[in-house]
Design a protein around this motif. Structure first.
Motif, short mmCIF file in Angstrom:
data_model
loop_
_atom_site.label_atom_id
_atom_site.label_comp_id
_atom_site.label_asym_id
_atom_site.label_seq_id
_atom_site.Cartn_x
_atom_site.Cartn_y
_atom_site.Cartn_z
N GLN A 83 0.84 -1.20 0.00
CA GLN A 83 0.00 0.00 0.00
C GLN A 83 0.87 1.25 0.00
OE1 GLN A 83 -2.41 -0.70 3.46
NE2 GLN A 83 -3.89 -1.94 2.35
N ARG A 84 1.99 1.19 0.74
CA ARG A 84 2.90 2.34 0.77
C ARG A 84 3.53 2.56 -0.60
NH1 ARG A 84 7.49 0.84 3.87
NH2 ARG A 84 8.46 0.43 1.86
N ASP A 85 3.93 1.49 -1.26
CA ASP A 85 4.52 1.61 -2.60
C ASP A 85 3.52 2.23 -3.57
OD1 ASP A 85 6.86 0.47 -1.69
OD2 ASP A 85 6.51 -1.49 -2.64
N GLN A 86 2.26 1.84 -3.48
CA GLN A 86 1.23 2.40 -4.35
C GLN A 86 1.04 3.89 -4.06
OE1 GLN A 86 -2.41 -0.06 -4.90
NE2 GLN A 86 -1.30 -1.51 -3.59
N ALA A 87 1.03 4.25 -2.79
CA ALA A 87 0.85 5.65 -2.42
C ALA A 87 2.01 6.50 -2.93
CB ALA A 87 0.71 5.78 -0.91
N GLN A 88 3.23 5.98 -2.83
CA GLN A 88 4.39 6.71 -3.33
C GLN A 88 4.32 6.90 -4.84
OE1 GLN A 88 7.63 4.30 -1.86
NE2 GLN A 88 8.00 5.67 -0.13
N ALA A 89 3.91 5.88 -5.55
CA ALA A 89 3.78 5.98 -7.01
C ALA A 89 2.72 7.01 -7.38
CB ALA A 89 3.44 4.62 -7.61
N ASP A 90 1.62 7.02 -6.64
CA ASP A 90 0.55 7.98 -6.90
C ASP A 90 1.03 9.40 -6.64
OD1 ASP A 90 -2.23 8.65 -7.53
OD2 ASP A 90 -2.41 9.14 -5.39
N LEU A 91 1.77 9.59 -5.56
CA LEU A 91 2.29 10.91 -5.23
C LEU A 91 3.27 11.40 -6.30
CD1 LEU A 91 2.25 13.12 -3.09
CD2 LEU A 91 4.10 11.95 -1.94
N LYS A 92 4.12 10.51 -6.77
CA LYS A 92 5.06 10.89 -7.84
C LYS A 92 4.31 11.26 -9.11
CE LYS A 92 8.91 8.04 -6.27
NZ LYS A 92 9.71 6.85 -6.58
N GLN A 93 3.28 10.48 -9.42
CA GLN A 93 2.51 10.75 -10.63
C GLN A 93 1.81 12.11 -10.53
OE1 GLN A 93 -0.52 7.85 -11.49
NE2 GLN A 93 -0.69 8.50 -13.61
N ARG A 94 1.24 12.41 -9.38
CA ARG A 94 0.58 13.70 -9.20
C ARG A 94 1.58 14.86 -9.27
NH1 ARG A 94 -4.68 12.88 -8.12
NH2 ARG A 94 -5.23 10.89 -7.18
N GLY A 95 2.78 14.65 -8.76
CA GLY A 95 3.82 15.67 -8.87
C GLY A 95 4.19 15.94 -10.31
N GLU A 96 4.30 14.88 -11.10
CA GLU A 96 4.60 15.03 -12.52
C GLU A 96 3.47 15.76 -13.25
OE1 GLU A 96 7.29 14.39 -14.37
OE2 GLU A 96 8.41 13.73 -12.62
N GLN A 97 2.23 15.46 -12.88
CA GLN A 97 1.08 16.13 -13.50
C GLN A 97 1.08 17.61 -13.15
OE1 GLN A 97 -2.14 13.76 -11.96
NE2 GLN A 97 -2.06 12.31 -13.65
N LEU A 98 1.44 17.93 -11.92
CA LEU A 98 1.51 19.32 -11.50
C LEU A 98 2.60 20.06 -12.26
CD1 LEU A 98 0.23 21.29 -9.49
CD2 LEU A 98 1.93 20.58 -7.83
N LYS A 99 3.73 19.39 -12.44
CA LYS A 99 4.83 19.98 -13.21
C LYS A 99 4.40 20.23 -14.65
CE LYS A 99 8.67 17.76 -14.59
NZ LYS A 99 9.87 16.92 -14.43
N ASP A 100 3.68 19.28 -15.24
CA ASP A 100 3.17 19.45 -16.61
C ASP A 100 2.20 20.63 -16.70
OD1 ASP A 100 4.68 17.34 -17.49
OD2 ASP A 100 3.01 15.90 -17.51
N ALA A 101 1.34 20.75 -15.70
CA ALA A 101 0.38 21.86 -15.69
C ALA A 101 1.11 23.20 -15.60
CB ALA A 101 -0.60 21.71 -14.53
N GLY A 102 2.16 23.26 -14.79
CA GLY A 102 2.96 24.48 -14.69
C GLY A 102 3.62 24.82 -16.01
N ASP A 103 4.12 23.81 -16.71
CA ASP A 103 4.72 24.04 -18.02
C ASP A 103 3.69 24.55 -19.02
OD1 ASP A 103 7.21 23.25 -17.12
OD2 ASP A 103 7.03 21.20 -17.90
N ASP A 104 2.46 24.02 -18.94
CA ASP A 104 1.38 24.47 -19.84
C ASP A 104 1.06 25.94 -19.60
OD1 ASP A 104 1.27 21.95 -20.95
OD2 ASP A 104 -0.53 21.34 -19.83
N VAL A 105 1.02 26.34 -18.34
CA VAL A 105 0.73 27.75 -18.01
C VAL A 105 1.87 28.62 -18.51
CG1 VAL A 105 0.51 29.38 -16.09
CG2 VAL A 105 -0.73 27.22 -16.03
#
Length: 64
Positions: free
Chosen positions: A36-58
């Motif tokens: 469960q911890r591994d899944q949570a870490q992967a989800d957190l990393k994925q959300r961070g990457e999505q946030l970075k992509d959104a910042g690049d789009d702006v």
């Protein structure tokens, strides 16, 4: 998000799901929690990457 990052995050999530399933089937609570911890870490990393992509789009929108 780069293709490599997506693949790494998906692999980590899959590894976590496998650990969780193995923990459940063997009544190993520690392994289940680790999965469960591994899944949570992967989800957190994925959300961070999505946030970075959104910042690049702006940033790109303001360049126009």
């Amino acid at each position: 998000m780069g293709l490599i990052d997506k693949a790494k995050n998906a692999g980590e999530d899959l590894k976590g799901k496998a650990k969780e399933a193995a923990g459940k089937s063997t009544d190993n609570e520690r392994l289940e929690a680790e999965g469960q911890r591994d899944q949570a870490q992967a989800d957190l990393k994925q959300r961070g990457e999505q946030l970075k992509d959104a910042g690049d789009d702006v940033k790109d929108a303001f360049k126009r």
